[in-house]
Enzyme design. Structure first.
Site, PDB file in Angstrom:
ATOM      1  CB  THR A  16      -0.974   0.086   1.375  1.00 51.44           C
ATOM      2  OG1 THR A  16       0.014  -0.265   2.375  1.00 51.44           O
ATOM      3  CG2 THR A  16      -2.005  -0.943   0.941  1.00 51.44           C
ATOM      4  CB  SER A  17       1.705   3.860  -1.890  1.00 54.17           C
ATOM      5  OG  SER A  17       2.467   2.804  -2.357  1.00 54.17           O
ATOM      6  CG  ASP A  52      -7.391   2.671   7.561  1.00 54.42           C
ATOM      7  OD1 ASP A  52      -8.357   3.646   7.404  1.00 54.42           O
ATOM      8  OD2 ASP A  52      -7.336   1.872   8.005  1.00 54.42           O
ATOM      9  CD  GLU A 158     -10.486  -3.198   7.380  1.00 53.32           C
ATOM     10  OE1 GLU A 158      -9.794  -2.671   8.172  1.00 53.32           O
ATOM     11  OE2 GLU A 158     -11.452  -2.892   6.387  1.00 53.32           O
ATOM     12  CG  ASP A 192     -10.134  -1.002  11.198  1.00 53.30           C
ATOM     13  OD1 ASP A 192     -10.281  -0.209  12.198  1.00 53.30           O
ATOM     14  OD2 ASP A 192      -9.400  -0.834  10.376  1.00 53.30           O
ATOM     15  NE  ARG A 236      13.904   1.199  13.146  1.00 56.34           N
ATOM     16  CZ  ARG A 236      14.367   2.139  13.481  1.00 56.34           C
ATOM     17  NH1 ARG A 236      15.031   1.865  14.607  1.00 56.34           N
ATOM     18  NH2 ARG A 236      14.568   3.351  13.193  1.00 56.34           N
ATOM     19  CG  ASP A 388       0.302 -41.446  -2.624  1.00 55.52           C
ATOM     20  OD1 ASP A 388       0.604 -40.144  -2.523  1.00 55.52           O
ATOM     21  OD2 ASP A 388      -0.160 -42.072  -1.771  1.00 55.52           O
TER      22      ASP A 388
END
Length: 433
Positions: A16-17, A52, A158, A192, A236, A388
């Protein structure tokens, strides 16, 4: 197996951006940066996020930025593009805003829709709410002269309502009263979902929600969709992200949300078979990868020790020491070790089974063997596994994923051939066909 109706059978990465960043000379700079990603840094599905990730006051501008950036750069982007619109099961006003943005973005005269594969709808409720979203897609298609069902619909799970709705999909999809066959991704939204479930933890961290991930994977499998896990926000914690993906993959959930290009690289490579095989040892409850040294798999830790004695061997695990014969030791070590096959190993096994099947044999034994060195003591082990048709089909999943990636992501060919070698790649593209 339920038929999948979209170009991508597997999706590893859902990136997402924000569509508009307030206070910047170019509010679309994050979109432009994402549109330029290539190779392992580029996701399978890119999600320009007008929900969001974008402030409410910037969403109208964000919709315009989507049109501008995708019309200019969408043709060169190597993955699929699925913008996320605003939607809420309890807010007609929010649903209408998302609908208007979809109408604007898909106007053929503006040049973006030809590069857009679908839209992502968040905060869905029960199955009737999914049908409302589907109807909006159909209206958009009719308004702009697009083929009915040509825009894929992905949803974010959500709420408890949305989780239960997945159980209704098989009965609802394909009815003449809807176009729910456009459904593509079922994506978990644990933040959410936690709020909707009124869940709490002592630390305030999100619950792991393994049940939700299992249910989403099961719902996607039953409906011919693709399951994707939600965001892992400790960007991180690379090891934690890897562990989450490994846990998901055992549930059949091979895709995950990625928040950074670094996470995209991890998620693009995680479900692929490893370059080299490795032996694992359960050393008193800790799983350790053995070091391969001149054809010997070596363990030099202090949790487990092995010494030869006059009557056999002494195996010490933690504080427990046992006297064992050679055969007893081999049996014990077989229970403590496991093998992670490489791409080459998997292809070898599949080719061997295909040859046996062609020769009229329905099942064959595959042998795994190794020389283990624990401390300074060596011992040979080997075990047979029966193959198999069912074993073959199960082993096909990582190969099918690789084939899907190689067919749909030519921008990753060079990196894949560097990882495995051109010969292994060529053989992997031929097995199972």
């Amino acid at each position: 197996m339920t038929e999948r109706r979209h170009d991508r059978e597997f999706v590893r990465t859902f990136f997402t951006s924000p569509t508009a960043v307030e206070g910047e000379d170019d509010s679309a700079k994050m979109l432009r940066r994402a549109a330029g990603l290539r190779g392992m840094q580029a996701p399978d599905v890119w999600v320009p996020d007008n929900e969001d990730a974008t402030a409410p006051s910037m969403r109208d501008e964000g919709a315009e930025n989507i049109v501008e950036v995708i019309s200019e750069q969408g043709a060169e982007f190597p993955g699929e593009i699925h913008p996320r619109m605003v939607w809420h099961r309890d807010s007609p006003e929010t649903r209408y805003q998302g609908f208007q943005h979809m109408l604007d973005i898909t106007d053929p005269e503006r040049g973006a829709v030809e590069h857009i594969h679908g839209f992502v709808i968040p905060e869905v409720g029960g199955i009737d709410d999914w049908k409302k979203a589907d109807e909006f897609f159909t209206i958009v298609e009719h308004e702009h002269g697009l083929d009915e069902g040509s825009l894929a619909m992905s949803v974010i799970i959500e709420s408890g309502e949305a989780e239960l709705a997945m159980g209704d999909l098989r009965d609802e999809m394909g009815k003449p009263t809807n176009n729910l066959e456009r459904l593509f991704l079922l994506v978990d939204g644990e933040v959410d979902y936690t709020k909707d479930m009124r869940a709490m933890t002592p630390t305030g961290e999100l619950p792991a929600w393994p049940e939700l991930r299992h249910n989403t994977s099961r719902g996607a499998s039953a409906a011919g969709c693709v399951a994707v896990d939600g965001p892992y926000d400790d960007i991180r914690d690379v090891e934690g992200y890897r562990e989450r993906m490994t846990d998901n993959q055992a549930k059949g959930m091979l895709g995950i949300w990625s928040l950074t290009p670094g996470q995209v690289v991890e998620a693009n490579t995680s479900p692929l078979p490893p370059k080299t095989g490795s032996w694992l040892l359960d050393a008193d409850g800790e799983e350790v990868e053995l070091a391969s040294e001149d054809g010997v798999e070596a363990y030099d830790g202090d949790r487990l020790s092995l010494e030869a004695t006059d009557g056999g061997y002494e195996l010490r695990v933690g504080g427990d020491a046992r006297e064992l014969t050679a055969d007893e030791l081999r049996e014990e070590l077989l229970g403590l070790t496991s093998y992670v096959p490489s791409m080459d190993d998997i292809v070898d096994s599949m080719e061997e089974f295909e040859a046996a099947k062609e020769a009229g044999r329905g099942a064959i034994a595959m042998t795994q063997s190794a020389t283990l060195r624990i401390g300074g003591t060596e011992i040979d082990i080997e075990k047979d596994r029966m193959w198999d048709e069912a074993t073959y089909q199960a082993a096909m999943t990582p190969i099918s994923l690789f084939q899907d990636v190689y067919e749909n992501r030519p921008d990753q060919h060079e990196e894949l051939e560097e990882r495995y070698g051109a010969g292994v790649v060529e053989r992997a593209m031929e097995v199972g066909l």
